[in-house]
Design a protein around this motif. Structure first.
Motif, PDB file in Angstrom:
ATOM      1  N   VAL A   1      70.239 -83.503 -70.312  1.00 27.97           N
ATOM      2  CA  VAL A   1      70.509 -84.907 -70.638  1.00 27.97           C
ATOM      3  C   VAL A   1      69.263 -85.557 -71.246  1.00 27.97           C
ATOM      4  CG1 VAL A   1      71.042 -87.168 -69.652  1.00 27.97           C
ATOM      5  CG2 VAL A   1      72.347 -85.162 -68.949  1.00 27.97           C
ATOM      6  N   PHE A   2      68.096 -85.276 -70.679  1.00 31.53           N
ATOM      7  CA  PHE A   2      66.851 -85.857 -71.178  1.00 31.53           C
ATOM      8  C   PHE A   2      66.588 -85.429 -72.621  1.00 31.53           C
ATOM      9  CE2 PHE A   2      62.240 -85.454 -71.809  1.00 31.53           C
ATOM     10  CZ  PHE A   2      61.884 -86.788 -71.697  1.00 31.53           C
ATOM     11  N   VAL A   3      66.675 -84.139 -72.896  1.00 26.08           N
ATOM     12  CA  VAL A   3      66.421 -83.632 -74.248  1.00 26.08           C
ATOM     13  C   VAL A   3      67.472 -84.164 -75.216  1.00 26.08           C
ATOM     14  CG1 VAL A   3      66.365 -81.548 -75.675  1.00 26.08           C
ATOM     15  CG2 VAL A   3      65.145 -81.601 -73.509  1.00 26.08           C
ATOM     16  N   GLY A   4      68.721 -84.169 -74.794  1.00 34.98           N
ATOM     17  CA  GLY A   4      69.781 -84.705 -75.653  1.00 34.98           C
ATOM     18  C   GLY A   4      69.554 -86.165 -76.014  1.00 34.98           C
ATOM     19  N   SER A   5      69.166 -86.963 -75.037  1.00 36.06           N
ATOM     20  CA  SER A   5      68.931 -88.386 -75.317  1.00 36.06           C
ATOM     21  C   SER A   5      67.726 -88.579 -76.226  1.00 36.06           C
ATOM     22  CB  SER A   5      68.760 -89.168 -74.019  1.00 36.06           C
ATOM     23  OG  SER A   5      67.587 -88.763 -73.342  1.00 36.06           O
ATOM     24  N   GLN A   6      66.710 -87.729 -76.087  1.00 34.35           N
ATOM     25  CA  GLN A   6      65.547 -87.822 -76.970  1.00 34.35           C
ATOM     26  C   GLN A   6      65.926 -87.464 -78.405  1.00 34.35           C
ATOM     27  OE1 GLN A   6      62.545 -89.083 -75.970  1.00 34.35           O
ATOM     28  NE2 GLN A   6      63.720 -89.473 -74.119  1.00 34.35           N
ATOM     29  N   LEU A   7      66.765 -86.443 -78.573  1.00 33.18           N
ATOM     30  CA  LEU A   7      67.205 -86.050 -79.914  1.00 33.18           C
ATOM     31  C   LEU A   7      68.058 -87.140 -80.566  1.00 33.18           C
ATOM     32  CD1 LEU A   7      68.020 -82.287 -79.270  1.00 33.18           C
ATOM     33  CD2 LEU A   7      66.071 -83.208 -80.543  1.00 33.18           C
ATOM     34  N   VAL A   8      68.926 -87.757 -79.791  1.00 26.82           N
ATOM     35  CA  VAL A   8      69.750 -88.841 -80.324  1.00 26.82           C
ATOM     36  C   VAL A   8      68.880 -90.046 -80.677  1.00 26.82           C
ATOM     37  CG1 VAL A   8      71.575 -90.501 -79.745  1.00 26.82           C
ATOM     38  CG2 VAL A   8      71.861 -88.080 -79.193  1.00 26.82           C
ATOM     39  N   ALA A   9      67.898 -90.357 -79.834  1.00 27.08           N
ATOM     40  CA  ALA A   9      66.996 -91.472 -80.128  1.00 27.08           C
ATOM     41  C   ALA A   9      66.197 -91.207 -81.407  1.00 27.08           C
ATOM     42  CB  ALA A   9      66.049 -91.711 -78.953  1.00 27.08           C
ATOM     43  N   ALA A  10      65.705 -89.984 -81.564  1.00 22.82           N
ATOM     44  CA  ALA A  10      64.975 -89.636 -82.791  1.00 22.82           C
ATOM     45  C   ALA A  10      65.911 -89.684 -83.994  1.00 22.82           C
ATOM     46  CB  ALA A  10      64.341 -88.256 -82.653  1.00 22.82           C
ATOM     47  N   GLY A  11      67.156 -89.270 -83.810  1.00 19.17           N
ATOM     48  CA  GLY A  11      68.143 -89.363 -84.890  1.00 19.17           C
ATOM     49  C   GLY A  11      68.399 -90.811 -85.287  1.00 19.17           C
ATOM     50  N   ALA A  12      68.452 -91.705 -84.308  1.00 19.73           N
ATOM     51  CA  ALA A  12      68.637 -93.130 -84.599  1.00 19.73           C
ATOM     52  C   ALA A  12      67.432 -93.686 -85.365  1.00 19.73           C
ATOM     53  CB  ALA A  12      68.852 -93.903 -83.305  1.00 19.73           C
ATOM     54  N   LEU A  13      66.248 -93.214 -85.017  1.00 17.43           N
ATOM     55  CA  LEU A  13      65.046 -93.638 -85.731  1.00 17.43           C
ATOM     56  C   LEU A  13      65.108 -93.173 -87.192  1.00 17.43           C
ATOM     57  CD1 LEU A  13      62.145 -94.837 -85.718  1.00 17.43           C
ATOM     58  CD2 LEU A  13      61.364 -92.529 -85.176  1.00 17.43           C
TER      59      LEU A  13
ATOM     60  N   HIS B   1      67.754 -92.469 -88.816  1.00 14.22           N
ATOM     61  CA  HIS B   1      68.858 -93.232 -89.407  1.00 14.22           C
ATOM     62  C   HIS B   1      68.340 -94.565 -89.945  1.00 14.22           C
ATOM     63  CE1 HIS B   1      72.711 -95.301 -89.795  1.00 14.22           C
ATOM     64  NE2 HIS B   1      72.297 -96.183 -88.905  1.00 14.22           N
ATOM     65  N   GLN B   2      67.546 -95.256 -89.152  1.00 17.62           N
ATOM     66  CA  GLN B   2      67.012 -96.556 -89.568  1.00 17.62           C
ATOM     67  C   GLN B   2      65.983 -96.431 -90.684  1.00 17.62           C
ATOM     68  OE1 GLN B   2      67.850 -99.700 -88.633  1.00 17.62           O
ATOM     69  NE2 GLN B   2      69.537 -98.791 -87.486  1.00 17.62           N
ATOM     70  N   VAL B   3      65.087 -95.449 -90.543  1.00 21.10           N
ATOM     71  CA  VAL B   3      63.987 -95.314 -91.504  1.00 21.10           C
ATOM     72  C   VAL B   3      64.458 -94.729 -92.834  1.00 21.10           C
ATOM     73  CG1 VAL B   3      61.789 -94.127 -91.934  1.00 21.10           C
ATOM     74  CG2 VAL B   3      62.236 -95.158 -89.705  1.00 21.10           C
ATOM     75  N   LEU B   4      65.262 -93.665 -92.778  1.00 16.32           N
ATOM     76  CA  LEU B   4      65.671 -92.967 -93.991  1.00 16.32           C
ATOM     77  C   LEU B   4      67.005 -93.439 -94.549  1.00 16.32           C
ATOM     78  CD1 LEU B   4      64.673 -89.330 -92.941  1.00 16.32           C
ATOM     79  CD2 LEU B   4      63.347 -90.972 -94.293  1.00 16.32           C
ATOM     80  N   GLY B   5      67.759 -94.185 -93.765  1.00 15.55           N
ATOM     81  CA  GLY B   5      69.052 -94.679 -94.223  1.00 15.55           C
ATOM     82  C   GLY B   5      70.136 -93.616 -94.258  1.00 15.55           C
ATOM     83  N   LEU B   6      69.917 -92.510 -93.556  1.00 20.26           N
ATOM     84  CA  LEU B   6      70.925 -91.439 -93.493  1.00 20.26           C
ATOM     85  C   LEU B   6      72.001 -91.796 -92.482  1.00 20.26           C
ATOM     86  CD1 LEU B   6      68.552 -88.336 -93.344  1.00 20.26           C
ATOM     87  CD2 LEU B   6      69.809 -89.155 -95.338  1.00 20.26           C
ATOM     88  N   ASP B   7      73.125 -91.106 -92.585  1.00 15.04           N
ATOM     89  CA  ASP B   7      74.174 -91.227 -91.582  1.00 15.04           C
ATOM     90  C   ASP B   7      73.608 -90.801 -90.225  1.00 15.04           C
ATOM     91  OD1 ASP B   7      77.048 -91.448 -90.756  1.00 15.04           O
ATOM     92  OD2 ASP B   7      76.722 -89.314 -90.337  1.00 15.04           O
ATOM     93  N   LEU B   8      74.030 -91.451 -89.160  1.00 14.00           N
ATOM     94  CA  LEU B   8      73.482 -91.182 -87.826  1.00 14.00           C
ATOM     95  C   LEU B   8      73.671 -89.720 -87.412  1.00 14.00           C
ATOM     96  CD1 LEU B   8      72.108 -92.225 -85.282  1.00 14.00           C
ATOM     97  CD2 LEU B   8      74.342 -92.914 -84.432  1.00 14.00           C
ATOM     98  N   VAL B   9      74.851 -89.170 -87.665  1.00 11.15           N
ATOM     99  CA  VAL B   9      75.100 -87.768 -87.294  1.00 11.15           C
ATOM    100  C   VAL B   9      74.187 -86.838 -88.077  1.00 11.15           C
ATOM    101  CG1 VAL B   9      76.818 -85.919 -87.290  1.00 11.15           C
ATOM    102  CG2 VAL B   9      77.479 -88.230 -86.603  1.00 11.15           C
ATOM    103  N   TRP B  10      74.062 -87.074 -89.383  1.00  9.22           N
ATOM    104  CA  TRP B  10      73.216 -86.210 -90.208  1.00  9.22           C
ATOM    105  C   TRP B  10      71.742 -86.365 -89.861  1.00  9.22           C
ATOM    106  CZ3 TRP B  10      74.940 -82.114 -92.380  1.00  9.22           C
ATOM    107  CH2 TRP B  10      76.262 -82.053 -92.794  1.00  9.22           C
TER     108      TRP B  10
END
Length: 124
Positions: free
Chosen positions: A89-101, A103-112
């Motif tokens: 759960v910890f690693v998964g949440s960190q990966l999703v948080a980095a993906g959200a970052l 997403h915001q910085v690069l403007g990519l789709d959240l899943v991608w």
């Protein structure tokens, strides 16, 4: 005991608590902070000293080893499962948080962007 409490109350725990307090007010303490405090007290008062003494006596290198000396193979197995679930759960949440970052910085789709982060971690 100190290692357990330090790992339990890490940055993610504090950020989650603050977010819940922001969204729900003081009532969020009953869902997040109080159970964490009670869990830490139970582990500290009833389990930590005995496991610590065994760890020192037998010079074991991991918590599951120390727990096995005190509570047997079933205790080691149960603790290993708990560690596996919490780390997943910890690693998964960190990966999703980095993906959200990303997403915001690069403007990519959240899943991608999350897939990009996972690929970068695996590649690294």
């Amino acid at each position: 005991m100190f290692t357990f409490v330090a790992s339990w109350f890490g940055a993610a725990s504090m950020m989650g608590t603050m977010d819940a307090l922001n969204q729900e007010g003081v009532s969020a303490l009953w869902k997040i902070a109080i159970p964490s405090i009670v869990s830490c007290l139970v582990i500290t008062l009833f389990f930590a000293k005995r496991v610590s003494m065994v760890a020192t006596q037998y010079q074991v290198l991991s918590q599951p080893e120390a727990v096995e000396r005190v509570y047997g193979r079933a205790g080691r197995f149960l603790l290993s499962i708990i560690i596996l679930m919490s780390i997943t759960v910890f690693v998964g949440s960190q990966l999703v948080a980095a993906g959200a970052l990303f997403h915001q910085v690069l403007g990519l789709d959240l899943v991608w962007s999350t897939m990009l982060v996972i690929s970068l971690v695996v590649l690294y």
